[in-house]
Design a protein around this motif. Structure first.
Motif, mmCIF file in Angstrom:
data_model
loop_
_atom_site.group_PDB
_atom_site.id
_atom_site.type_symbol
_atom_site.label_atom_id
_atom_site.label_comp_id
_atom_site.label_asym_id
_atom_site.label_seq_id
_atom_site.Cartn_x
_atom_site.Cartn_y
_atom_site.Cartn_z
ATOM 1 N N GLY A 35 -10.761 27.491 10.407
ATOM 2 C CA GLY A 35 -9.645 28.121 11.109
ATOM 3 C C GLY A 35 -8.324 27.448 10.803
ATOM 4 N N LYS A 36 -7.261 28.207 10.903
ATOM 5 C CA LYS A 36 -5.918 27.685 10.696
ATOM 6 C C LYS A 36 -5.040 28.067 11.886
ATOM 7 C CE LYS A 36 -6.145 28.010 5.643
ATOM 8 N NZ LYS A 36 -5.525 28.568 4.421
ATOM 9 N N PRO A 37 -4.107 27.180 12.279
ATOM 10 C CA PRO A 37 -3.254 27.510 13.416
ATOM 11 C C PRO A 37 -2.219 28.576 13.062
ATOM 12 C CG PRO A 37 -2.580 25.417 12.448
ATOM 13 C CD PRO A 37 -3.833 25.837 11.739
ATOM 14 N N VAL A 38 -2.088 29.536 13.954
ATOM 15 C CA VAL A 38 -1.047 30.548 13.844
ATOM 16 C C VAL A 38 -0.210 30.458 15.110
ATOM 17 C CG1 VAL A 38 -0.537 33.008 13.665
ATOM 18 C CG2 VAL A 38 -2.503 32.047 12.452
ATOM 19 N N TYR A 39 1.095 30.400 14.957
ATOM 20 C CA TYR A 39 1.964 30.144 16.103
ATOM 21 C C TYR A 39 2.487 31.438 16.713
ATOM 22 C CZ TYR A 39 1.821 25.243 14.830
ATOM 23 O OH TYR A 39 1.398 23.983 14.555
ATOM 24 N N ASN A 40 2.309 31.542 18.018
ATOM 25 C CA ASN A 40 2.791 32.695 18.782
ATOM 26 C C ASN A 40 4.143 32.360 19.391
ATOM 27 O OD1 ASN A 40 3.134 34.927 20.418
ATOM 28 N ND2 ASN A 40 1.739 34.173 22.015
ATOM 29 N N ARG A 41 5.189 33.064 18.961
ATOM 30 C CA ARG A 41 6.543 32.790 19.455
ATOM 31 C C ARG A 41 7.023 33.810 20.485
ATOM 32 N NH1 ARG A 41 6.380 31.882 14.000
ATOM 33 N NH2 ARG A 41 6.877 29.771 13.292
ATOM 34 N N ASP A 42 6.153 34.727 20.852
ATOM 35 C CA ASP A 42 6.549 35.809 21.757
ATOM 36 C C ASP A 42 6.426 35.367 23.217
ATOM 37 O OD1 ASP A 42 7.013 37.438 19.570
ATOM 38 O OD2 ASP A 42 4.940 38.149 19.540
ATOM 39 N N ARG A 43 7.276 34.432 23.623
ATOM 40 C CA ARG A 43 7.279 33.960 25.001
ATOM 41 C C ARG A 43 8.701 33.971 25.551
ATOM 42 N NH1 ARG A 43 2.668 31.461 26.911
ATOM 43 N NH2 ARG A 43 1.088 30.842 25.386
ATOM 44 N N SER A 44 8.815 34.295 26.832
ATOM 45 C CA SER A 44 10.125 34.242 27.488
ATOM 46 C C SER A 44 10.473 32.790 27.795
ATOM 47 C CB SER A 44 10.093 35.055 28.777
ATOM 48 O OG SER A 44 9.193 34.469 29.708
ATOM 49 N N ILE A 45 11.748 32.534 28.091
ATOM 50 C CA ILE A 45 12.198 31.173 28.404
ATOM 51 C C ILE A 45 11.447 30.621 29.610
ATOM 52 C CG2 ILE A 45 14.153 29.774 29.154
ATOM 53 C CD1 ILE A 45 15.958 31.558 27.505
ATOM 54 N N SER A 46 11.302 31.458 30.645
ATOM 55 C CA SER A 46 10.614 31.000 31.852
ATOM 56 C C SER A 46 9.154 30.660 31.557
ATOM 57 C CB SER A 46 10.699 32.068 32.944
ATOM 58 O OG SER A 46 10.090 33.279 32.512
ATOM 59 N N GLU A 47 8.520 31.439 30.669
ATOM 60 C CA GLU A 47 7.132 31.176 30.322
ATOM 61 C C GLU A 47 7.017 29.889 29.514
ATOM 62 O OE1 GLU A 47 3.260 33.583 28.525
ATOM 63 O OE2 GLU A 47 5.296 34.330 28.156
ATOM 64 N N VAL A 48 7.961 29.668 28.598
ATOM 65 C CA VAL A 48 7.962 28.433 27.808
ATOM 66 C C VAL A 48 8.095 27.218 28.720
ATOM 67 C CG1 VAL A 48 9.318 27.061 26.174
ATOM 68 C CG2 VAL A 48 8.806 29.450 25.668
ATOM 69 N N LEU A 49 9.022 27.299 29.689
ATOM 70 C CA LEU A 49 9.226 26.183 30.615
ATOM 71 C C LEU A 49 7.977 25.950 31.461
ATOM 72 C CD1 LEU A 49 12.887 26.906 31.806
ATOM 73 C CD2 LEU A 49 12.133 25.227 30.117
ATOM 74 N N GLY A 50 7.348 27.036 31.915
ATOM 75 C CA GLY A 50 6.159 26.902 32.741
ATOM 76 C C GLY A 50 4.973 26.335 31.988
ATOM 77 N N VAL A 51 4.720 26.862 30.783
ATOM 78 C CA VAL A 51 3.603 26.375 29.979
ATOM 79 C C VAL A 51 3.838 24.913 29.575
ATOM 80 C CG1 VAL A 51 2.349 26.654 27.808
ATOM 81 C CG2 VAL A 51 3.003 28.668 29.128
ATOM 82 N N SER A 52 5.081 24.574 29.256
ATOM 83 C CA SER A 52 5.410 23.189 28.897
ATOM 84 C C SER A 52 5.155 22.258 30.073
ATOM 85 C CB SER A 52 6.874 23.087 28.460
ATOM 86 O OG SER A 52 7.123 23.875 27.321
ATOM 87 N N ALA A 53 5.533 22.696 31.275
ATOM 88 C CA ALA A 53 5.302 21.877 32.471
ATOM 89 C C ALA A 53 3.813 21.663 32.698
ATOM 90 C CB ALA A 53 5.938 22.544 33.684
ATOM 91 N N SER A 54 3.025 22.717 32.456
ATOM 92 C CA SER A 54 1.572 22.599 32.629
ATOM 93 C C SER A 54 0.975 21.622 31.627
ATOM 94 C CB SER A 54 0.930 23.980 32.480
ATOM 95 O OG SER A 54 -0.477 23.899 32.587
ATOM 96 N N LYS A 55 1.390 21.728 30.363
ATOM 97 C CA LYS A 55 0.896 20.806 29.335
ATOM 98 C C LYS A 55 1.346 19.380 29.631
ATOM 99 C CE LYS A 55 0.396 23.966 25.407
ATOM 100 N NZ LYS A 55 -1.024 23.624 25.180
ATOM 101 N N PHE A 56 2.595 19.238 30.099
ATOM 102 C CA PHE A 56 3.123 17.920 30.450
ATOM 103 C C PHE A 56 2.260 17.287 31.544
ATOM 104 C CE2 PHE A 56 5.812 15.296 33.191
ATOM 105 C CZ PHE A 56 6.380 14.412 32.283
#
Length: 361
Positions: free
Chosen positions: A223-244
Protein backbone atom coordinates in the motif's frame (compact mmCIF):
# COMPACT_ATOMS: atom_id res chain seq x y z
CA UNK A 1 19.32 14.96 2.36
CA UNK A 2 16.83 13.00 4.47
CA UNK A 3 19.38 12.88 7.32
CA UNK A 4 19.85 16.65 7.12
CA UNK A 5 16.07 17.12 7.08
CA UNK A 6 15.77 15.15 10.33
CA UNK A 7 18.57 17.19 11.92
CA UNK A 8 16.82 20.38 10.78
CA UNK A 9 13.54 19.26 12.38
CA UNK A 10 15.26 18.63 15.73
CA UNK A 11 17.08 21.97 15.53
CA UNK A 12 13.80 23.79 14.86
CA UNK A 13 12.14 22.10 17.84
CA UNK A 14 15.00 23.11 20.12
CA UNK A 15 14.85 26.65 18.73
CA UNK A 16 11.11 26.76 19.48
CA UNK A 17 11.70 25.54 23.04
CA UNK A 18 14.40 28.08 23.82
CA UNK A 19 12.43 30.85 22.09
CA UNK A 20 9.59 30.11 24.50
CA UNK A 21 11.87 30.84 27.47
CA UNK A 22 13.32 33.90 25.76
CA UNK A 23 10.00 35.48 24.75
CA UNK A 24 8.44 34.83 28.17
CA UNK A 25 11.38 36.54 29.86
CA UNK A 26 11.72 39.54 27.54
CA UNK A 27 7.97 40.17 27.45
CA UNK A 28 8.14 40.67 31.23
CA UNK A 29 11.21 42.89 31.04
CA UNK A 30 13.51 40.24 32.52
CA UNK A 31 17.15 40.46 31.46
CA UNK A 32 18.45 37.76 29.09
CA UNK A 33 22.15 37.91 28.19
CA UNK A 34 22.54 34.77 26.04
CA UNK A 35 20.46 32.85 23.51
CA UNK A 36 22.21 29.83 22.03
CA UNK A 37 21.13 27.14 19.59
CA UNK A 38 23.34 24.12 20.10
CA UNK A 39 26.28 23.27 22.35
CA UNK A 40 30.02 23.30 21.91
CA UNK A 41 32.18 25.75 19.91
CA UNK A 42 30.52 28.91 18.61
CA UNK A 43 30.30 29.01 14.79
CA UNK A 44 28.30 32.24 14.58
CA UNK A 45 27.26 34.93 17.04
CA UNK A 46 25.70 38.35 17.12
CA UNK A 47 25.77 40.79 20.02
CA UNK A 48 22.45 42.60 20.36
CA UNK A 49 21.74 45.53 22.65
CA UNK A 50 21.19 43.20 25.64
CA UNK A 51 21.56 39.62 24.39
CA UNK A 52 24.25 37.62 22.63
CA UNK A 53 22.76 35.31 19.99
CA UNK A 54 24.86 32.29 18.99
CA UNK A 55 24.78 29.15 16.88
CA UNK A 56 27.05 26.38 18.11
CA UNK A 57 28.57 23.32 16.48
CA UNK A 58 26.23 20.64 17.88
CA UNK A 59 22.57 21.52 17.17
CA UNK A 60 21.02 18.88 19.45
CA UNK A 61 20.48 21.26 22.35
CA UNK A 62 20.43 24.91 23.34
CA UNK A 63 20.04 27.29 26.23
CA UNK A 64 18.88 30.73 27.32
CA UNK A 65 21.28 32.46 29.72
CA UNK A 66 20.43 35.00 32.41
CA UNK A 67 22.88 37.46 33.98
CA UNK A 68 21.86 36.54 37.53
CA UNK A 69 24.92 34.39 38.19
CA UNK A 70 27.23 35.92 35.57
CA UNK A 71 30.31 37.24 37.42
CA UNK A 72 31.03 39.65 34.54
CA UNK A 73 27.58 41.23 34.65
CA UNK A 74 27.45 44.89 35.68
CA UNK A 75 23.76 44.69 36.64
CA UNK A 76 23.21 45.38 40.38
CA UNK A 77 22.33 42.25 42.37
CA UNK A 78 19.11 43.85 43.64
CA UNK A 79 17.85 44.88 40.20
CA UNK A 80 14.14 43.91 40.03
CA UNK A 81 14.51 42.78 36.40
CA UNK A 82 16.88 39.95 37.26
CA UNK A 83 15.07 36.63 37.03
CA UNK A 84 15.88 35.62 40.60
CA UNK A 85 14.36 38.84 41.95
CA UNK A 86 11.00 38.31 40.26
CA UNK A 87 7.93 36.84 42.00
CA UNK A 88 7.47 33.06 41.83
CA UNK A 89 4.71 33.33 39.23
CA UNK A 90 6.90 35.37 36.85
CA UNK A 91 9.72 32.85 37.16
CA UNK A 92 7.33 29.92 36.71
CA UNK A 93 6.06 31.45 33.46
CA UNK A 94 9.61 31.79 32.12
CA UNK A 95 10.60 28.26 33.13
CA UNK A 96 7.46 26.58 31.75
CA UNK A 97 7.31 28.66 28.55
CA UNK A 98 9.60 26.28 26.65
CA UNK A 99 7.28 23.34 27.30
CA UNK A 100 4.23 25.42 26.36
CA UNK A 101 5.94 26.56 23.14
CA UNK A 102 6.70 22.94 22.15
CA UNK A 103 3.10 21.87 22.76
CA UNK A 104 1.67 24.77 20.74
CA UNK A 105 4.15 24.14 17.93
CA UNK A 106 3.29 20.43 17.86
CA UNK A 107 -0.39 21.23 17.41
CA UNK A 108 0.41 23.72 14.64
CA UNK A 109 2.50 21.07 12.84
CA UNK A 110 -0.45 18.67 12.92
CA UNK A 111 -2.72 21.42 11.59
CA UNK A 112 -0.25 22.13 8.77
CA UNK A 113 0.03 18.46 7.83
CA UNK A 114 -3.72 17.96 7.70
CA UNK A 115 -4.47 21.34 6.14
CA UNK A 116 -1.73 21.53 3.51
CA UNK A 117 -0.66 17.96 2.81
CA UNK A 118 -3.86 16.21 3.84
CA UNK A 119 -4.89 13.17 5.84
CA UNK A 120 -2.89 10.07 4.86
CA UNK A 121 -5.04 7.18 3.72
CA UNK A 122 -3.49 3.91 2.57
CA UNK A 123 -4.39 2.80 -0.95
CA UNK A 124 -3.69 -0.91 -1.16
CA UNK A 125 -2.67 -2.96 -4.18
CA UNK A 126 -2.71 -6.76 -4.37
CA UNK A 127 0.08 -8.59 -2.58
CA UNK A 128 2.45 -8.27 0.37
CA UNK A 129 5.91 -6.70 0.35
CA UNK A 130 8.56 -8.96 1.92
CA UNK A 131 12.23 -8.93 2.82
CA UNK A 132 14.48 -11.92 3.61
CA UNK A 133 16.13 -11.86 7.02
CA UNK A 134 19.57 -12.59 5.56
CA UNK A 135 21.26 -14.43 2.73
CA UNK A 136 21.17 -17.71 4.68
CA UNK A 137 17.40 -17.65 5.10
CA UNK A 138 15.15 -20.15 3.30
CA UNK A 139 13.37 -17.34 1.46
CA UNK A 140 16.62 -15.85 0.12
CA UNK A 141 17.96 -19.25 -0.95
CA UNK A 142 14.69 -19.81 -2.82
CA UNK A 143 15.15 -16.54 -4.72
CA UNK A 144 13.14 -14.00 -2.68
CA UNK A 145 14.72 -10.55 -2.56
CA UNK A 146 14.13 -7.32 -0.65
CA UNK A 147 10.95 -5.44 -1.64
CA UNK A 148 9.61 -8.34 -3.68
CA UNK A 149 5.80 -8.36 -3.79
CA UNK A 150 4.24 -11.77 -3.22
CA UNK A 151 0.96 -11.64 -5.14
CA UNK A 152 -0.12 -15.28 -4.71
CA UNK A 153 0.70 -18.26 -2.50
CA UNK A 154 -0.36 -21.79 -3.48
CA UNK A 155 -2.53 -20.25 -6.22
CA UNK A 156 -4.35 -18.07 -3.67
CA UNK A 157 -4.32 -14.46 -4.82
CA UNK A 158 -3.37 -12.02 -2.05
CA UNK A 159 -5.98 -9.23 -1.89
CA UNK A 160 -5.43 -5.47 -1.95
CA UNK A 161 -5.85 -5.12 1.81
CA UNK A 162 -4.26 -5.86 5.17
CA UNK A 163 -5.59 -9.41 4.79
CA UNK A 164 -2.71 -10.11 2.40
CA UNK A 165 -0.35 -10.30 5.40
CA UNK A 166 -2.60 -12.71 7.30
CA UNK A 167 -3.20 -15.03 4.33
CA UNK A 168 0.49 -15.29 3.45
CA UNK A 169 1.52 -15.82 7.07
CA UNK A 170 -1.08 -18.55 7.61
CA UNK A 171 -0.07 -20.41 4.44
CA UNK A 172 3.56 -20.44 5.50
CA UNK A 173 2.77 -21.49 9.08
CA UNK A 174 0.37 -24.24 7.98
CA UNK A 175 2.86 -25.95 5.67
CA UNK A 176 5.95 -26.88 7.71
CA UNK A 177 8.30 -29.12 5.72
CA UNK A 178 5.90 -28.92 2.76
CA UNK A 179 6.68 -27.20 -0.52
CA UNK A 180 4.61 -24.10 -1.30
CA UNK A 181 4.42 -22.00 -4.45
CA UNK A 182 4.98 -18.25 -4.43
CA UNK A 183 4.14 -15.92 -7.29
CA UNK A 184 6.30 -12.83 -7.01
CA UNK A 185 6.20 -9.47 -8.74
CA UNK A 186 9.63 -7.85 -9.00
CA UNK A 187 9.29 -4.50 -10.71
CA UNK A 188 7.55 -5.49 -13.96
CA UNK A 189 8.63 -9.14 -13.88
CA UNK A 190 6.47 -12.02 -12.60
CA UNK A 191 8.36 -14.97 -11.06
CA UNK A 192 7.18 -18.36 -9.83
CA UNK A 193 9.22 -19.72 -6.93
CA UNK A 194 9.00 -22.84 -4.81
CA UNK A 195 9.99 -22.78 -1.15
CA UNK A 196 9.76 -25.31 1.68
CA UNK A 197 9.13 -23.77 5.12
CA UNK A 198 11.01 -25.42 7.96
CA UNK A 199 9.28 -26.21 11.22
CA UNK A 200 9.97 -23.73 13.99
CA UNK A 201 10.11 -24.47 17.72
CA UNK A 202 6.30 -24.30 17.83
CA UNK A 203 5.98 -26.67 14.89
CA UNK A 204 4.76 -23.97 12.51
CA UNK A 205 6.42 -23.21 9.20
CA UNK A 206 8.89 -20.35 8.76
CA UNK A 207 10.91 -19.15 5.75
CA UNK A 208 12.76 -16.18 7.26
CA UNK A 209 11.08 -13.10 5.89
CA UNK A 210 11.20 -9.83 7.80
CA UNK A 211 11.91 -10.92 11.38
CA UNK A 212 11.37 -8.28 14.04
CA UNK A 213 13.35 -7.91 17.27
CA UNK A 214 11.07 -10.38 19.06
CA UNK A 215 11.32 -12.95 16.30
CA UNK A 216 7.80 -12.66 14.92
CA UNK A 217 7.22 -12.43 11.17
CA UNK A 218 6.69 -8.89 9.97
CA UNK A 219 5.17 -8.36 6.55
CA UNK A 220 4.06 -5.18 4.85
CA UNK A 221 0.88 -4.88 2.82
CA UNK A 222 1.36 -3.48 -0.64
CA UNK A 223 0.00 0.00 0.00
CA UNK A 224 0.96 3.61 -0.56
CA UNK A 225 -0.31 6.69 1.29
CA UNK A 226 -2.74 8.91 -0.57
CA UNK A 227 -3.51 12.26 1.02
CA UNK A 228 -7.07 13.51 1.39
CA UNK A 229 -7.19 17.32 1.34
CA UNK A 230 -10.97 17.69 1.25
CA UNK A 231 -11.44 18.96 4.80
CA UNK A 232 -12.90 22.18 6.16
CA UNK A 233 -10.85 24.41 8.48
CA UNK A 234 -12.98 23.43 11.47
CA UNK A 235 -12.52 19.74 10.66
CA UNK A 236 -8.75 20.16 10.30
CA UNK A 237 -8.58 21.89 13.69
CA UNK A 238 -10.75 19.22 15.31
CA UNK A 239 -8.89 16.24 13.85
CA UNK A 240 -5.55 17.87 14.74
CA UNK A 241 -6.72 18.37 18.33
CA UNK A 242 -7.75 14.71 18.52
CA UNK A 243 -4.39 13.51 17.18
CA UNK A 244 -2.59 15.92 19.52
CA UNK A 245 -4.47 14.47 22.50
CA UNK A 246 -3.70 10.92 21.43
CA UNK A 247 0.04 11.66 21.18
CA UNK A 248 0.15 13.43 24.57
CA UNK A 249 -1.73 10.63 26.33
CA UNK A 250 0.41 8.00 24.59
CA UNK A 251 3.62 9.82 25.55
CA UNK A 252 2.68 10.03 29.22
CA UNK A 253 1.62 6.38 29.05
CA UNK A 254 5.00 5.46 27.59
CA UNK A 255 6.87 7.22 30.39
CA UNK A 256 4.56 5.55 32.89
CA UNK A 257 5.49 2.16 31.44
CA UNK A 258 9.17 3.09 31.67
CA UNK A 259 8.75 3.73 35.39
CA UNK A 260 6.51 0.77 36.26
CA UNK A 261 8.07 -1.74 33.86
CA UNK A 262 11.61 -0.47 33.40
CA UNK A 263 13.22 -3.81 32.55
CA UNK A 264 10.93 -4.45 29.59
CA UNK A 265 10.79 -0.92 28.21
CA UNK A 266 14.28 0.52 28.85
CA UNK A 267 15.53 -0.87 25.54
CA UNK A 268 12.97 1.25 23.69
CA UNK A 269 14.45 4.56 24.92
CA UNK A 270 15.82 6.48 21.95
CA UNK A 271 18.69 8.93 21.99
CA UNK A 272 19.57 11.67 19.48
CA UNK A 273 21.22 9.32 16.98
CA UNK A 274 18.28 6.93 16.84
CA UNK A 275 15.80 9.79 16.63
CA UNK A 276 17.67 11.28 13.68
CA UNK A 277 17.79 7.86 11.97
CA UNK A 278 14.03 7.47 12.40
CA UNK A 279 13.45 10.98 11.06
CA UNK A 280 15.73 10.34 8.09
CA UNK A 281 13.85 7.14 7.27
CA UNK A 282 10.53 8.98 7.45
CA UNK A 283 11.81 11.79 5.23
CA UNK A 284 13.14 9.30 2.69
CA UNK A 285 9.86 7.36 2.50
CA UNK A 286 7.45 10.29 2.69
CA UNK A 287 8.67 13.82 3.41
CA UNK A 288 5.13 14.88 4.32
CA UNK A 289 5.34 12.74 7.46
CA UNK A 290 8.10 15.01 8.78
CA UNK A 291 5.28 17.22 10.11
CA UNK A 292 3.97 14.33 12.21
CA UNK A 293 7.52 13.34 13.20
CA UNK A 294 8.16 16.93 14.32
CA UNK A 295 4.91 17.02 16.33
CA UNK A 296 5.71 13.70 17.98
CA UNK A 297 9.24 14.74 18.99
CA UNK A 298 8.06 18.20 20.08
CA UNK A 299 5.51 16.66 22.46
CA UNK A 300 8.10 14.20 23.77
CA UNK A 301 10.51 17.09 24.33
CA UNK A 302 7.82 18.95 26.27
CA UNK A 303 6.91 15.94 28.42
CA UNK A 304 10.56 15.13 29.20
CA UNK A 305 11.28 18.73 30.20
CA UNK A 306 8.27 18.99 32.51
CA UNK A 307 9.33 15.94 34.52
CA UNK A 308 10.47 16.99 38.04
CA UNK A 309 14.07 15.97 37.44
CA UNK A 310 17.18 18.03 38.20
CA UNK A 311 18.59 20.07 35.28
CA UNK A 312 15.20 20.00 33.51
CA UNK A 313 12.46 22.64 33.51
CA UNK A 314 10.36 20.43 35.75
CA UNK A 315 13.17 20.31 38.32
CA UNK A 316 13.32 24.11 38.46
CA UNK A 317 9.53 24.28 38.83
CA UNK A 318 9.83 21.83 41.73
CA UNK A 319 12.26 24.22 43.43
CA UNK A 320 9.75 27.04 42.93
CA UNK A 321 7.00 24.91 44.48
CA UNK A 322 9.18 24.20 47.51
CA UNK A 323 9.95 27.91 47.76
CA UNK A 324 6.26 28.75 47.69
CA UNK A 325 5.51 26.21 50.43
CA UNK A 326 8.45 27.27 52.64
CA UNK A 327 8.06 30.97 52.05
CA UNK A 328 11.71 31.18 51.06
CA UNK A 329 13.96 29.39 48.56
CA UNK A 330 16.21 26.46 49.40
CA UNK A 331 19.83 27.46 50.09
CA UNK A 332 21.79 28.09 46.90
CA UNK A 333 24.33 25.38 47.73
CA UNK A 334 21.57 22.75 47.86
CA UNK A 335 19.97 23.91 44.62
CA UNK A 336 23.30 24.10 42.83
CA UNK A 337 24.36 20.67 44.11
CA UNK A 338 21.14 19.02 42.97
CA UNK A 339 21.17 20.76 39.59
CA UNK A 340 24.84 19.96 38.93
CA UNK A 341 24.33 16.31 39.87
CA UNK A 342 21.29 16.11 37.63
CA UNK A 343 23.16 17.76 34.77
CA UNK A 344 26.03 15.28 35.03
CA UNK A 345 23.61 12.34 35.06
CA UNK A 346 21.64 13.77 32.13
CA UNK A 347 24.77 14.39 30.07
CA UNK A 348 26.06 10.93 30.97
CA UNK A 349 22.83 9.33 29.79
CA UNK A 350 22.94 11.36 26.57
CA UNK A 351 26.54 10.36 25.84
CA UNK A 352 25.76 6.71 26.62
CA UNK A 353 22.80 6.67 24.22
CA UNK A 354 24.79 8.42 21.47
CA UNK A 355 27.70 5.95 21.75
CA UNK A 356 25.36 2.95 22.01
CA UNK A 357 23.28 3.94 18.99
CA UNK A 358 26.22 5.09 16.87
CA UNK A 359 28.42 2.03 17.44
CA UNK A 360 26.12 -0.88 18.23
CA UNK A 361 22.98 -0.32 16.11
Amino acid sequence: MSFLAAIAVLAVLILVHESGHFIAARSQGIYVNRFSLGFGPVIWKYQGSETEYAVRAFPLGGFVGFPDDDPDSNIPADDPNLLRNRPILDRAIVISAGVIANLIFAYLLLVLQLGIIGTPEIRYEPGAIVQPVNQESISYQAGVRKDDIIVAVNNKQLPASLDSQRILTEEIKNHPNQEIQLQIKRQEEILDLKVTPKAGEDGKGIIGIGLSANGKPVLSSNGKPVYNRDRSISEVLGVSASKFQQIVVGTFGGFGQLITNFKETAGQVAGPVKIVKIGASIAQNDAGNLFFFGALISINLAVINILPLPALDGGQLAFLLIEGLRGKPLPNRIQEGVMQTGLVLLLGLGIFLIVKEALFQ
